[in-house]
Motif scaffolding. Structure first.
Motif, PDB file in Angstrom:
ATOM      1  N   UNK A   1      30.048  -9.563   5.087  1.00 15.01           N
ATOM      2  CA  UNK A   1      29.376  -9.668   3.800  1.00 15.01           C
ATOM      3  C   UNK A   1      29.445 -11.118   3.342  1.00 15.01           C
ATOM      4  N   UNK A   2      28.397 -11.587   2.675  1.00 13.62           N
ATOM      5  CA  UNK A   2      28.398 -12.978   2.207  1.00 13.62           C
ATOM      6  C   UNK A   2      29.551 -13.170   1.234  1.00 13.62           C
TER       7      UNK A   2
ATOM      8  N   UNK B   1      37.434  -8.831  -1.466  1.00 13.93           N
ATOM      9  CA  UNK B   1      37.177  -9.621  -0.258  1.00 13.93           C
ATOM     10  C   UNK B   1      37.328  -8.755   1.000  1.00 13.93           C
ATOM     11  N   UNK B   2      38.450  -8.081   1.133  1.00 15.90           N
ATOM     12  CA  UNK B   2      38.718  -7.290   2.342  1.00 15.90           C
ATOM     13  C   UNK B   2      37.700  -6.167   2.503  1.00 15.90           C
ATOM     14  N   UNK B   3      37.427  -5.449   1.427  1.00 11.55           N
ATOM     15  CA  UNK B   3      36.497  -4.326   1.517  1.00 11.55           C
ATOM     16  C   UNK B   3      35.106  -4.794   1.929  1.00 11.55           C
ATOM     17  N   UNK B   4      34.639  -5.888   1.347  1.00 14.01           N
ATOM     18  CA  UNK B   4      33.287  -6.360   1.654  1.00 14.01           C
ATOM     19  C   UNK B   4      33.188  -6.991   3.034  1.00 14.01           C
ATOM     20  N   UNK B   5      34.176  -7.808   3.404  1.00 16.09           N
ATOM     21  CA  UNK B   5      34.109  -8.495   4.693  1.00 16.09           C
ATOM     22  C   UNK B   5      34.231  -7.510   5.853  1.00 16.09           C
TER      23      UNK B   5
ATOM     24  N   UNK C   1      32.159 -12.049  -2.568  1.00 14.47           N
ATOM     25  CA  UNK C   1      33.360 -11.272  -2.296  1.00 14.47           C
ATOM     26  C   UNK C   1      34.613 -12.048  -2.653  1.00 14.47           C
ATOM     27  N   UNK C   2      34.449 -13.103  -3.419  1.00 15.83           N
ATOM     28  CA  UNK C   2      35.571 -13.953  -3.799  1.00 15.83           C
ATOM     29  C   UNK C   2      35.253 -14.544  -5.171  1.00 15.83           C
TER      30      UNK C   2
ATOM     31  N   UNK D   1      33.712  -4.155   5.661  1.00 18.32           N
ATOM     32  CA  UNK D   1      32.888  -2.967   5.519  1.00 18.32           C
ATOM     33  C   UNK D   1      33.687  -1.723   5.212  1.00 18.32           C
ATOM     34  N   UNK D   2      34.757  -1.852   4.437  1.00 20.44           N
ATOM     35  CA  UNK D   2      35.618  -0.715   4.082  1.00 20.44           C
ATOM     36  C   UNK D   2      35.272  -0.204   2.688  1.00 20.44           C
ATOM     37  N   UNK D   3      35.653   1.029   2.436  1.00 16.54           N
ATOM     38  CA  UNK D   3      35.485   1.556   1.087  1.00 16.54           C
ATOM     39  C   UNK D   3      36.494   0.890   0.157  1.00 16.54           C
ATOM     40  N   UNK D   4      36.025   0.528  -0.999  1.00 14.65           N
ATOM     41  CA  UNK D   4      36.854  -0.182  -1.970  1.00 14.65           C
ATOM     42  C   UNK D   4      38.156   0.577  -2.224  1.00 14.65           C
ATOM     43  N   UNK D   5      38.063   1.887  -2.372  1.00 11.96           N
ATOM     44  CA  UNK D   5      39.243   2.685  -2.722  1.00 11.96           C
ATOM     45  C   UNK D   5      40.226   2.812  -1.565  1.00 11.96           C
ATOM     46  N   UNK D   6      39.812   2.444  -0.347  1.00  7.19           N
ATOM     47  CA  UNK D   6      40.705   2.534   0.811  1.00  7.19           C
ATOM     48  C   UNK D   6      41.518   1.260   1.033  1.00  7.19           C
ATOM     49  N   UNK D   7      41.315   0.279   0.192  1.00  7.07           N
ATOM     50  CA  UNK D   7      42.030  -0.998   0.320  1.00  7.07           C
ATOM     51  C   UNK D   7      42.916  -1.183  -0.909  1.00  7.07           C
ATOM     52  N   UNK D   8      44.194  -1.326  -0.681  1.00  8.45           N
ATOM     53  CA  UNK D   8      45.150  -1.534  -1.770  1.00  8.45           C
ATOM     54  C   UNK D   8      45.898  -2.838  -1.510  1.00  8.45           C
ATOM     55  N   UNK D   9      45.848  -3.763  -2.470  1.00  8.87           N
ATOM     56  CA  UNK D   9      46.521  -5.057  -2.342  1.00  8.87           C
ATOM     57  C   UNK D   9      47.651  -5.120  -3.361  1.00  8.87           C
ATOM     58  N   UNK D  10      48.844  -5.441  -2.874  1.00  9.85           N
ATOM     59  CA  UNK D  10      50.047  -5.404  -3.707  1.00  9.85           C
ATOM     60  C   UNK D  10      50.704  -6.777  -3.687  1.00  9.85           C
ATOM     61  N   UNK D  11      51.034  -7.281  -4.880  1.00 10.52           N
ATOM     62  CA  UNK D  11      51.648  -8.603  -4.957  1.00 10.52           C
ATOM     63  C   UNK D  11      52.484  -8.723  -6.239  1.00 10.52           C
ATOM     64  N   UNK D  12      53.615  -8.021  -6.298  1.00  7.00           N
ATOM     65  CA  UNK D  12      54.409  -8.050  -7.533  1.00  7.00           C
ATOM     66  C   UNK D  12      55.179  -9.344  -7.746  1.00  7.00           C
ATOM     67  N   UNK D  13      55.556 -10.000  -6.657  1.00 10.75           N
ATOM     68  CA  UNK D  13      56.308 -11.254  -6.769  1.00 10.75           C
ATOM     69  C   UNK D  13      55.611 -12.333  -5.955  1.00 10.75           C
ATOM     70  N   UNK D  14      55.384 -13.469  -6.590  1.00  9.95           N
ATOM     71  CA  UNK D  14      54.711 -14.593  -5.939  1.00  9.95           C
ATOM     72  C   UNK D  14      55.578 -15.823  -6.123  1.00  9.95           C
TER      73      UNK D  14
END
Length: 746
Positions: free
Chosen positions: A79-80, A224-228, A84-85, A230-243
């Motif tokens: 996906x362009x 980004x991940x879902x579009x690049x 997606x960003x 071709x995954x369903x949005x709800x199937x991608x979970x991104x977790x980042x509690x501490x940076x």
């Protein structure tokens, strides 16, 4: 007894004990059975084509699972990515392993996946690659004066182009009696947060992923991940509690995210990809920028003409821009202005937002030139700024929503002891060291974006608030908890804040000093809605003392709804949930949006005044910032303790920008030569001395319901010019190249 408001209190970071004890887990610390490790192979040439990657020997190593390159990478949706960003500039974003083309030195060209990190790293060290080299150009200095106009797009909404010229600059400048000009340059700077960029992708089966990523935007990476791929949005979970620090480097998805997800989907295994310290220099940086200024003033010190032109680096494939030249007329209203910003495409990776992008670049040139103008006028630099003080932003012809910069000047100068400054350069000494005083102004936009938040009251009377926002180490977790506590009149201990998960209510990327106003406003909206729901349920309860109460007739305090006129008439939150709502949490999800009809009537900015003392060794040229003070006007301060830390951190970064940080590019090789923390110099404890912060009271009734502005960038933008102005006062030498090297003073 009524609790004092949580906002305005100096509360220590709630997650602090987790971090100092090591209990906080970062993206590279989530271990699962069967985890594979990826190590990136980077290009050793700057421009050309890959002829062949020799993978047979590598794949034969016991424990190596696979080697991915452009020759065998899995097919993706591609996906362009500009859609997606959230932070992508105009152009065509970089696509890892997309083809054989080499666009910059250090470009990722392969990923080796193995059973151990050490094996993957070893395999990357022995892989062989044949290239066809092409002529490249990485030298910005050779292009002083020949840039082009940036491509416009959605990015120009957040990064507007320079205002149109006003008056007749050339005529006014030529006729002026007092004028100052300069050419300025700052070298490349690279983000070096403590935490390395790492992605741990857990393959959950059937295209479902849980991704632990170092990022400033969980939803952005999910998009980004879902579009690049071709995954369903709800199937991608991104977790980042501490940076572990980011400050711009995590705004865009970095290439290790793509590679980790690609390998996990293809191998149907859990895969972690970690970039080492040298690889942190292969993406994103503060772009080197060349600037020219010409300022003029009349005999009374009124600035009459402003010219500021900048030439900045970008990649061949994207038009990364910064707001560099727009600031001076916002601070110093002149009838004649000529502002221009040009891009120079080179064979480098796209630059990236780095704390105070454009502001820290432009303010150095602006405030140094204004300082020079003060010396031409034989006028105190502080008096020159006060003389040109304005409450109107002439670039948009609107008043500021609030502006207490004058108080920053006056109170900051008094506390610093500016009046003790002897006006003449080289007139102050301490032993064999020259002493200099310098000052500068800071300005940064006060922004807000839409966001959503969920607020829920639980059966034990606790408030549970949720947002997808990250906390990059700035205290977001604590500040959001404070805002939520005040919405329901609860102590901070009775608030649970869940965050850093893309499945939680939407939050934009954490950048631009807009997070507290953005997510805080959403939490306030959710808190308001929850108060209404709680009262509605309380009124329906049997024999309720609040049966006829309206919202304006009650207060929410210490876990109770209480009638203002009869404090004995009260119902606890716990009883409302357990008796009135069958023990089920009472929830509401709401959106906080900027009130643009109101905001469009004002210009919105935070301001600062920076005062610096330097000592310069008269024989060796060694520069030491002995003390510095920043006075800040940024609306309501939610947490003075974490806010002070924000400004102190930015001041350290300003010292680093002025005197330390620089990535050295060898234009013969097109390669950064100091890709490590041994040779990329940053301040250590011995470099930092007496730093002080003042917050000036500023009541802004227009900016947002909380009356708050951002704090990250405003602490940085004025520090470097204040230092170089102090160096001039100490030595009589005007140094316009950053970082300042001691040999420039010998």
């Amino acid at each position: 007894m009524k609790n004092p408001p949580a906002t305005g209190q100096s509360i220590s970071r709630i997650e602090g004990p987790l971090k100092v004890t090591g209990a906080a887990k970062y993206s590279g610390e989530y271990n699962v059975p069967g985890l594979l490790y990826g190590y990136v192979v980077n290009s050793t040439i700057t421009k050309g084509k890959i002829i062949k990657i020799y993978t047979e020997e590598i794949k034969a190593l016991p424990g190596v699972i696979d080697v991915f390159s452009h020759e065998n990478r899995p097919s993706t949706a591609w996906f362009d990515m500009k859609y997606a960003d959230m932070d992508a500039p105009p152009g065509s974003p970089f696509r890892p392993l997309h083809d054989a083309e080499i666009r910059y030195n250090g470009q990722p060209i392969a990923l080796i996946v193995a059973e151990t990190f050490e094996l993957a790293r070893y395999a990357a060290s022995i892989i062989s690659v044949d290239y066809e080299k092409e002529i490249f150009d990485t030298d910005l200095r050779s292009h002083f004066g020949d840039g082009r106009e940036p491509e416009t797009g959605m990015a120009s909404l957040l990064k507007p182009p320079p205002p149109e010229p006003t008056g007749y600059f050339e005529t006014a400048y030529a006729a002026a009696k007092y004028k100052a000009s300069g050419e300025f340059y700052h070298g490349t700077e690279h983000h070096n947060p403590m935490e390395l960029f790492t992605t741990t992708t857990l393959y959950e089966g059937k295209g479902k992923l849980s991704i632990y990523d170092k990022t400033q935007g969980t939803v952005n990476c999910q998009l980004y991940v879902a579009n690049v791929f071709g995954l369903r949005f709800k199937d991608v979970k991104v977790i980042s509690p501490f940076v572990g620090g980011a400050f711009g480097s995590g705004l865009r998805p970095q290439y290790q995210l793509f590679l980790s997800v690609m390998a996990a989907l293809e191998l149907k295994r859990h895969v972690r990809v970690t970039l080492d310290r040298s690889q942190m220099f292969t993406f994103g940086h503060r772009p080197p920028t060349l600037q020219r200024t010409r300022f003029a003033a009349d005999a009374d010190g009124m600035v009459t003409a402003l010219n500021h032109t900048a030439f900045a680096e970008t990649s061949r494939f994207e038009d990364y821009t910064e707001v560099v030249v727009n600031w001076s007329p916002k601070l110093y209203p002149a009838a004649h202005t000529l502002l221009d910003y040009k891009l120079v495409p080179l064979d480098v990776f796209s630059p990236m937002d780095m704390r105070a992008p454009g502001g820290s670049t432009g303010m150095h040139a602006i405030e140094s030139t204004l300082d020079e103008l003060a010396y031409q006028l034989k006028m105190d630099p502080l008096d020159l700024r006060l003389k040109n003080y304005t409450m109107i932003d002439i670039t948009v012809n609107l008043p500021y929503s609030s502006k207490e910069l004058k108080e920053c000047y006056l109170k900051g100068a008094e506390k610093f002891g500016w009046a003790n400054r002897a006006p003449e350069p080289r007139s102050m000494k301490r032993g064999h060291k020259l002493v200099g005083y310098g000052m500068a102004t800071g300005i940064w936009d006060a922004m807000q974006a839409p966001a959503r938040a969920e607020a829920a009251m639980t059966r034990d009377g606790k408030l549970h608030v949720k947002s997808a926002v990250t906390d990059i180490g700035t205290g977001t977790f604590t500040v959001m908890t404070q805002i939520a506590a005040d919405e329901l009149g609860l102590p901070v201990a009775d608030v649970i804040f869940s965050y850093g998960d893309s499945k939680l209510p939407f939050a934009p990327i954490q950048g631009g000093s807009m997070t507290t106003s953005t997510v805080g406003t959403a939490i306030r909206a959710a808190g308001k809605a929850l108060r209404k729901k709680l009262l509605r349920v309380a009124k329906r309860m049997k024999d309720s003392p609040l049966g006829k109460a309206e919202l304006e007739e009650v207060i929410f305090q210490n876990g109770y709804i209480i009638l203002k006129d009869n404090p004995q008439a009260a119902v606890s939150f716990a009883d409302i949930i357990n008796d009135g709502h069958h023990g089920l949490p009472l929830k509401t999800t709401n959106t906080g949006v900027p009130n643009m009809a109101k905001l469009n009537k004002y210009s919105r900015a935070a301001h600062s005044a920076v005062f610096v003392e330097v000592e310069v060794d008269e024989e060796l040229g060694v520069i030491n910032v002995t003390r510095a003070l920043t006075a800040v006007a940024a609306g309501k301060i939610i947490n003075p303790k974490t806010s002070r830390s924000q400004i102190l951190g930015s001041m350290v970064w300003g010292i680093s920008k002025a005197l330390r940080e620089e990535t050295i590019l060898d234009n013969q090789l097109g390669k950064y030569m100091n890709q490590n923390l041994g040779e990329y110099h940053i301040p250590v404890h011995a470099d930092i001395h007496d730093l002080d912060v003042m917050f000036i009271e500023e009541n802004d009734e227009h900016i947002n319901e909380l009356g708050i502005k951002g704090l990250g960038e405003i602490g940085l933008v004025g520090v470097a010019p204040a230092i170089t102005n102090a160096i001039f006062h100490a030595t009589g030498k005007r140094l316009n190249q950053l970082p300042v090297h001691f040999d420039m003073l010998l």
